[in-house]
Scaffold this motif. Structure first.
Motif, PDB file in Angstrom:
ATOM      1  N   LEU A  82     -12.790  -2.742   1.385  1.00  0.00           N
ATOM      2  CA  LEU A  82     -11.971  -2.872   0.185  1.00  0.00           C
ATOM      3  C   LEU A  82     -10.535  -2.493   0.533  1.00  0.00           C
ATOM      4  O   LEU A  82     -10.257  -1.376   0.954  1.00  0.00           O
ATOM      5  CB  LEU A  82     -12.521  -1.967  -0.919  1.00  0.00           C
ATOM      6  N   LEU A  83      -9.626  -3.452   0.355  1.00  0.00           N
ATOM      7  CA  LEU A  83      -8.215  -3.234   0.663  1.00  0.00           C
ATOM      8  C   LEU A  83      -7.488  -2.744  -0.590  1.00  0.00           C
ATOM      9  O   LEU A  83      -7.407  -3.452  -1.593  1.00  0.00           O
ATOM     10  CB  LEU A  83      -7.577  -4.533   1.160  1.00  0.00           C
ATOM     11  N   ASP A  84      -6.998  -1.519  -0.535  1.00  0.00           N
ATOM     12  CA  ASP A  84      -6.216  -0.932  -1.617  1.00  0.00           C
ATOM     13  C   ASP A  84      -4.738  -1.117  -1.261  1.00  0.00           C
ATOM     14  O   ASP A  84      -4.182  -0.385  -0.453  1.00  0.00           O
ATOM     15  CB  ASP A  84      -6.550   0.557  -1.781  1.00  0.00           C
ATOM     16  N   GLY A  85      -4.111  -2.125  -1.881  1.00  0.00           N
ATOM     17  CA  GLY A  85      -2.727  -2.424  -1.545  1.00  0.00           C
ATOM     18  C   GLY A  85      -1.762  -1.341  -1.956  1.00  0.00           C
ATOM     19  O   GLY A  85      -0.731  -1.132  -1.311  1.00  0.00           O
ATOM     20  N   GLN A  86      -2.064  -0.619  -3.029  1.00  0.00           N
ATOM     21  CA  GLN A  86      -1.177   0.445  -3.485  1.00  0.00           C
ATOM     22  C   GLN A  86      -1.237   1.646  -2.551  1.00  0.00           C
ATOM     23  O   GLN A  86      -0.211   2.243  -2.209  1.00  0.00           O
ATOM     24  CB  GLN A  86      -1.550   0.864  -4.906  1.00  0.00           C
ATOM     25  N   ALA A  87      -2.424   2.018  -2.124  1.00  0.00           N
ATOM     26  CA  ALA A  87      -2.572   3.162  -1.219  1.00  0.00           C
ATOM     27  C   ALA A  87      -2.246   2.803   0.221  1.00  0.00           C
ATOM     28  O   ALA A  87      -1.952   3.684   1.034  1.00  0.00           O
ATOM     29  CB  ALA A  87      -3.995   3.716  -1.307  1.00  0.00           C
ATOM     30  N   GLY A  88      -2.314   1.512   0.553  1.00  0.00           N
ATOM     31  CA  GLY A  88      -2.018   1.093   1.917  1.00  0.00           C
ATOM     32  C   GLY A  88      -3.123   1.414   2.895  1.00  0.00           C
ATOM     33  O   GLY A  88      -2.855   1.742   4.052  1.00  0.00           O
ATOM     34  N   HIS A  89      -4.378   1.317   2.447  1.00  0.00           N
ATOM     35  CA  HIS A  89      -5.476   1.559   3.373  1.00  0.00           C
ATOM     36  C   HIS A  89      -6.691   0.705   2.996  1.00  0.00           C
ATOM     37  O   HIS A  89      -6.733   0.084   1.936  1.00  0.00           O
ATOM     38  CB  HIS A  89      -5.849   3.045   3.452  1.00  0.00           C
ATOM     39  N   VAL A  90      -7.683   0.694   3.885  1.00  0.00           N
ATOM     40  CA  VAL A  90      -8.937  -0.030   3.678  1.00  0.00           C
ATOM     41  C   VAL A  90     -10.053   1.001   3.584  1.00  0.00           C
ATOM     42  O   VAL A  90     -10.187   1.868   4.449  1.00  0.00           O
ATOM     43  CB  VAL A  90      -9.225  -1.006   4.844  1.00  0.00           C
ATOM     44  N   VAL A  91     -10.851   0.919   2.525  1.00  0.00           N
ATOM     45  CA  VAL A  91     -11.976   1.831   2.329  1.00  0.00           C
ATOM     46  C   VAL A  91     -13.263   1.065   2.631  1.00  0.00           C
ATOM     47  O   VAL A  91     -13.445  -0.060   2.155  1.00  0.00           O
ATOM     48  CB  VAL A  91     -12.014   2.395   0.898  1.00  0.00           C
ATOM     49  N   VAL A  92     -14.150   1.678   3.415  1.00  0.00           N
ATOM     50  CA  VAL A  92     -15.365   1.007   3.868  1.00  0.00           C
ATOM     51  C   VAL A  92     -16.593   1.680   3.257  1.00  0.00           C
ATOM     52  O   VAL A  92     -16.719   2.910   3.272  1.00  0.00           O
ATOM     53  CB  VAL A  92     -15.470   1.024   5.407  1.00  0.00           C
ATOM     54  N   PHE A  93     -17.506   0.844   2.696  1.00  0.00           N
ATOM     55  CA  PHE A  93     -18.760   1.316   2.114  1.00  0.00           C
ATOM     56  C   PHE A  93     -19.917   0.574   2.768  1.00  0.00           C
ATOM     57  O   PHE A  93     -19.778  -0.594   3.172  1.00  0.00           O
ATOM     58  CB  PHE A  93     -18.796   1.046   0.607  1.00  0.00           C
ATOM     59  N   ASP A  94     -21.068   1.245   2.875  1.00  0.00           N
ATOM     60  CA  ASP A  94     -22.231   0.533   3.402  1.00  0.00           C
ATOM     61  C   ASP A  94     -22.864  -0.302   2.295  1.00  0.00           C
ATOM     62  O   ASP A  94     -22.404  -0.312   1.150  1.00  0.00           O
ATOM     63  CB  ASP A  94     -23.236   1.508   4.040  1.00  0.00           C
ATOM     64  N   ARG A  95     -23.921  -1.026   2.620  1.00  0.00           N
ATOM     65  CA  ARG A  95     -24.517  -1.969   1.680  1.00  0.00           C
ATOM     66  C   ARG A  95     -25.171  -1.267   0.485  1.00  0.00           C
ATOM     67  O   ARG A  95     -25.511  -1.920  -0.505  1.00  0.00           O
ATOM     68  CB  ARG A  95     -25.522  -2.863   2.391  1.00  0.00           C
ATOM     69  N   GLU A  96     -25.339   0.049   0.552  1.00  0.00           N
ATOM     70  CA  GLU A  96     -25.887   0.812  -0.576  1.00  0.00           C
ATOM     71  C   GLU A  96     -24.787   1.467  -1.413  1.00  0.00           C
ATOM     72  O   GLU A  96     -25.078   2.190  -2.364  1.00  0.00           O
ATOM     73  CB  GLU A  96     -26.839   1.892  -0.061  1.00  0.00           C
ATOM     74  N   GLY A  97     -23.531   1.227  -1.046  1.00  0.00           N
ATOM     75  CA  GLY A  97     -22.421   1.790  -1.810  1.00  0.00           C
ATOM     76  C   GLY A  97     -21.969   3.153  -1.349  1.00  0.00           C
ATOM     77  O   GLY A  97     -21.134   3.780  -2.018  1.00  0.00           O
TER      78      GLY A  97
END
Length: 366
Positions: A82-97
């Motif tokens: 998930l790319l958060d353009g405001q924070a300037g980073h990418v957050v990664v989650f596994d298939r279970e959230g």
């Protein structure tokens, strides 16, 4: 999987897969060449979805507070990026959230992001992030390690957005910018239509090595009439071309077989573009465009003014990367552009009909 684009800052829903079926006969929708009519009876689609898990919080860890969902994609393993353009980073989650890790941060150092706009997991497993603020692509491992970058040259031309990614990290776009000049005379060419000299509306391919290739030149309506709009101040003068509402937009998607599906006219016609920019087929439906009446004109003008004044379509202008030597931009350039846009909306003209076909990219398959 189809991911809902109706995402919010808090509680971003991740939806279960559902099938979206097209209208028309299956055989007629797959032409080997030439045109094919999609004239079977219409039917209503009632897709069902259910929430698997949500992410986001009003208060919590940095990764939980989602400022702006700019883009999202999945890896082959099913992990969500998930790319958060405001924070300037990418957050990664596994298939279970479950939260895994965060990639990058806002900044101008190696591997940091300024204005990230789009991302993709490439065929070789790398994560590619298009950073508009730095006029280039940043590459990472899926674990978050910074690899390298691929900057574009502003004087040669650079994409301003990503319409589609290719597996090797190349970008397909219809928005380009080119900056040339000196401190005394600067030229900025930015348009949906390209930075090259082609007539019509070019769809271009930008490779990570900086090279550009013209894939197809879509049809372009005749230029609108009128005086346009002007704005000046802060040492710069702006002139915007006159606008006309309801001109056919340009919409396209990259198909898995390498072709492009392109909509560029008022009719319900989808062009299938093959190698060398050749139209390999056309999908068409007997749907007539809607006439533009005076009441339609008034409503559209009011809609655009309300959106501009409400901040939905306002320009916040910044410039990343290296400008030509001696070139600088005024701090209030965004305000100047918005003032010119308001005048343009008040003076805009209208096409005779509302196009029959919509945006091919309204839903995104991942």
């Amino acid at each position: 999987m189809i991911i809902s684009r109706q995402l919010r800052t808090l509680g971003v829903p991740i939806l279960a897969p559902f099938l979206v079926t097209g209208c028309g006969d299956a055989d007629s929708a797959r032409p080997a060449g030439g045109s094919a009519g999609m004239d079977s009876p219409d039917f209503t689609i009632a897709p069902e979805s259910r929430s698997l898990w949500t992410v986001g919080a009003l208060d919590g860890e940095d990764w939980e507070i989602i400022g702006s969902v700019t883009d999202l994609t999945f890896s082959a393993a099913g992990d969500l990026f998930l790319l958060d353009g405001q924070a300037g980073h990418v957050v990664v989650f596994d298939r279970e959230g479950r939260y895994l890790w965060t990639i990058s941060r806002r900044g101008e150092g190696p591997g940091e992001l300024v204005q990230p706009r789009s991302m993709a997991v490439l065929a070789d497993g790398r994560l590619a992030v298009f950073d508009r603020g730095r006029n280039g692509i940043q590459f990472f491992t899926q674990d978050g390690d910074y690899l390298d970058s691929a900057p574009f040259d502003l004087e040669q031309g650079t994409p301003t957005r990503v319409n589609a990614w290719l597996p090797d990290g190349s970008i397909i776009t219809d928005g380009e910018m080119q900056v040339t000049g000196t401190s005394r005379s600067m030229s900025i060419r930015s348009s949906v239509g390209g930075s090259g000299d082609e007539t019509g509306r070019p769809i271009a391919l930008y490779r990570p090595d900086g090279s550009r290739e013209l894939l197809y030149t879509a049809w372009e309506p005749p230029p609108p009439t009128g005086d346009g709009a002007e704005a000046a101040g802060g040492g710069i003068s702006l002139r915007m071309s006159p606008t006309r509402a309801f001109d056919p937009g340009l919409s396209f998607v990259a198909l898995s077989d390498g072709r492009l599906a392109v909509v560029d006219s008022s009719g319900y016609r989808i062009k299938l573009i093959g190698e060398g920019g050749v139209v390999a087929g056309v999908l068409a439906r007997p749907v007539s465009p809607i006439a533009v009446t005076e009441s339609v004109q008034d409503a559209e003008r009011e809609r655009q003014l309300s959106a501009l004044e409400g901040g939905q379509n306002r320009v916040s202008f910044s410039f990343g990367g290296a400008l030509p030597a001696g070139v600088s931009l005024p701090d209030n350039l965004g305000d100047q552009i918005n003032a010119a846009r308001k005048t343009g909306i008040e003076q805009m003209t209208f096409a005779d009909v509302i196009p029959a076909s919509g945006d091919l990219t309204r839903f995104r398959s991942v």
